[in-house]
Design an enzyme around this catalytic site. Structure first.
Site, PDB file in Angstrom:
ATOM      1  N   ARG A 115       8.601  15.912  11.885  1.00  0.00           N
ATOM      2  CA  ARG A 115       7.910  14.787  11.239  1.00  0.00           C
ATOM      3  C   ARG A 115       8.712  14.215  10.067  1.00  0.00           C
ATOM      4  O   ARG A 115       8.548  13.051   9.689  1.00  0.00           O
ATOM      5  CB  ARG A 115       6.519  15.207  10.776  1.00  0.00           C
ATOM      6  N   HIS A 116       9.596  15.008   9.502  1.00  0.00           N
ATOM      7  CA  HIS A 116      10.370  14.542   8.348  1.00  0.00           C
ATOM      8  C   HIS A 116      11.462  13.554   8.764  1.00  0.00           C
ATOM      9  O   HIS A 116      11.860  12.708   7.972  1.00  0.00           O
ATOM     10  CB  HIS A 116      10.995  15.728   7.618  1.00  0.00           C
TER      11      HIS A 116
ATOM     12  N   ASP B  75      30.784  13.727 -15.187  1.00  0.00           N
ATOM     13  CA  ASP B  75      31.318  12.903 -16.265  1.00  0.00           C
ATOM     14  C   ASP B  75      31.832  13.840 -17.365  1.00  0.00           C
ATOM     15  O   ASP B  75      31.865  15.068 -17.177  1.00  0.00           O
ATOM     16  CB  ASP B  75      30.289  11.874 -16.764  1.00  0.00           C
ATOM     17  N   HIS B  76      32.218  13.278 -18.513  1.00  0.00           N
ATOM     18  CA  HIS B  76      32.796  14.092 -19.597  1.00  0.00           C
ATOM     19  C   HIS B  76      31.816  15.125 -20.152  1.00  0.00           C
ATOM     20  O   HIS B  76      32.210  16.196 -20.576  1.00  0.00           O
ATOM     21  CB  HIS B  76      33.298  13.176 -20.715  1.00  0.00           C
TER      22      HIS B  76
ATOM     23  N   CYS C 288      25.959  15.270 -14.514  1.00  0.00           N
ATOM     24  CA  CYS C 288      26.229  14.520 -15.745  1.00  0.00           C
ATOM     25  C   CYS C 288      25.302  15.115 -16.805  1.00  0.00           C
ATOM     26  O   CYS C 288      24.840  16.251 -16.636  1.00  0.00           O
ATOM     27  CB  CYS C 288      26.075  13.009 -15.558  1.00  0.00           C
ATOM     28  N   GLY C 289      25.027  14.410 -17.875  1.00  0.00           N
ATOM     29  CA  GLY C 289      24.190  14.989 -18.920  1.00  0.00           C
ATOM     30  C   GLY C 289      22.800  15.354 -18.419  1.00  0.00           C
ATOM     31  O   GLY C 289      22.302  16.454 -18.636  1.00  0.00           O
ATOM     32  N   THR C 290      22.196  14.411 -17.711  1.00  0.00           N
ATOM     33  CA  THR C 290      20.846  14.637 -17.164  1.00  0.00           C
ATOM     34  C   THR C 290      20.834  14.762 -15.643  1.00  0.00           C
ATOM     35  O   THR C 290      19.836  15.175 -15.067  1.00  0.00           O
ATOM     36  CB  THR C 290      19.935  13.439 -17.507  1.00  0.00           C
TER      37      THR C 290
ATOM     38  N   GLY D 245      21.873   9.427 -14.137  1.00  0.00           N
ATOM     39  CA  GLY D 245      22.771   8.293 -13.899  1.00  0.00           C
ATOM     40  C   GLY D 245      23.673   8.497 -12.696  1.00  0.00           C
ATOM     41  O   GLY D 245      23.865   7.592 -11.869  1.00  0.00           O
TER      42      GLY D 245
ATOM     43  N   HIS E  40      12.865  18.912   3.730  1.00  0.00           N
ATOM     44  CA  HIS E  40      12.076  17.729   4.079  1.00  0.00           C
ATOM     45  C   HIS E  40      12.854  16.420   4.015  1.00  0.00           C
ATOM     46  O   HIS E  40      12.588  15.511   4.788  1.00  0.00           O
ATOM     47  CB  HIS E  40      10.860  17.613   3.144  1.00  0.00           C
TER      48      HIS E  40
ATOM     49  N   ARG F 242      22.957  19.011 -19.718  1.00  0.00           N
ATOM     50  CA  ARG F 242      22.213  19.053 -20.973  1.00  0.00           C
ATOM     51  C   ARG F 242      20.779  19.508 -20.755  1.00  0.00           C
ATOM     52  O   ARG F 242      20.003  19.625 -21.691  1.00  0.00           O
ATOM     53  CB  ARG F 242      22.201  17.665 -21.620  1.00  0.00           C
TER      54      ARG F 242
HETATM   55  C1  RB5 Z   1      26.471  10.245 -21.141  1.00  0.00           C
HETATM   56  O1  RB5 Z   1      26.264  10.044 -22.506  1.00  0.00           O
HETATM   57  C2  RB5 Z   1      25.129  10.378 -20.434  1.00  0.00           C
HETATM   58  O2  RB5 Z   1      24.458   9.162 -20.469  1.00  0.00           O
HETATM   59  C3  RB5 Z   1      25.312  10.862 -19.000  1.00  0.00           C
HETATM   60  O3  RB5 Z   1      25.932  12.109 -19.008  1.00  0.00           O
HETATM   61  C4  RB5 Z   1      24.047  11.025 -18.180  1.00  0.00           C
HETATM   62  O4  RB5 Z   1      23.118  11.802 -18.844  1.00  0.00           O
HETATM   63  C5  RB5 Z   1      23.477   9.778 -17.648  1.00  0.00           C
HETATM   64  O5  RB5 Z   1      22.504   9.763 -16.883  1.00  0.00           O
END
Ligand code: RB5
Length: 157
Positions: free
Chosen positions: A132-133, A8-9, A65-67, A70, A98, A109
């Site tokens: 097994r996996h 994403d951005h 993405c940021g985390t 999502g 596995h 981030r």
């Molecule tokens: C965007 O603001 C943020 O929500 C996205 O990059 C991500 O972290 C979502 O899971």
């Protein structure tokens, strides 16, 4: 090996750095993410990379993405996708050995570029152990199959 990449951005810079890194190692990278800093909804590239993986257009996928949360949740909605968010190499490696993950996700981030490269290296080098996996992966597949039987809001098992 052909790798689909999506972002994403928030993760644009890291997507570019990972793409450059993998291309320098000889991988072919197909870009399904945004190349703009304008707000971009992560489900779009999560679904695009997931679709490319299940159709065989690419061998595997990387989503940022940021985390990483999502975008991996979005990818996991596509039948046949096993995506996981990894912030360290151990889980990345084990997710392949596995769980035979076909998409790796992480957050721009959350981790820095050098750790991201290490995670990607570990994941790409690892191979599914089978045995097994495989049985457990088949069980996960059965959950997907059951979902296809949901009709009119009723869950038919
Ligand atoms: C965007 O603001 C943020 O929500 C996205 O990059 C991500 O972290 C979502 O899971």
């Amino acid at each position: 090996m052909k790798i689909g990449i999506g972002n994403d951005h928030i993760a644009l810079d890291m997507k570019k750095q990972i793409t450059e890194y993998l291309e320098s190692k000889g991988y072919e990278i197909i870009n399904y993410g945004t190349d703009s800093y304008e707000r971009f909804d992560y489900p779009i590239s999560g679904e695009a990379v997931a679709g490319a993986v299940v159709s065989g257009e690419v061998d595997c996928g990387i989503l940022i993405c940021g985390t990483g949360v999502g975008i991996s949740i979005s990818a996991n909605k596509v039948n046949g996708i096993r995506a996981c968010v990894c912030s360290e190499p151990y889980s990345a490696r084990l997710s392949k050995l596995h769980n035979n993950t076909n998409i790796l996700a992480f957050g721009s981030r959350v981790i820095g570029i050098e750790l991201a490269k290490m995670i990607v290296d570990e994941w790409l080098a690892a191979e599914f152990e089978g045995g097994r996996h495989q049985k457990r992966i088949d069980m996960v597949k059965e959950i997907e199959e059951k979902q296809k039987n949901i009709m009119g809001g009723f869950y038919i098992s």
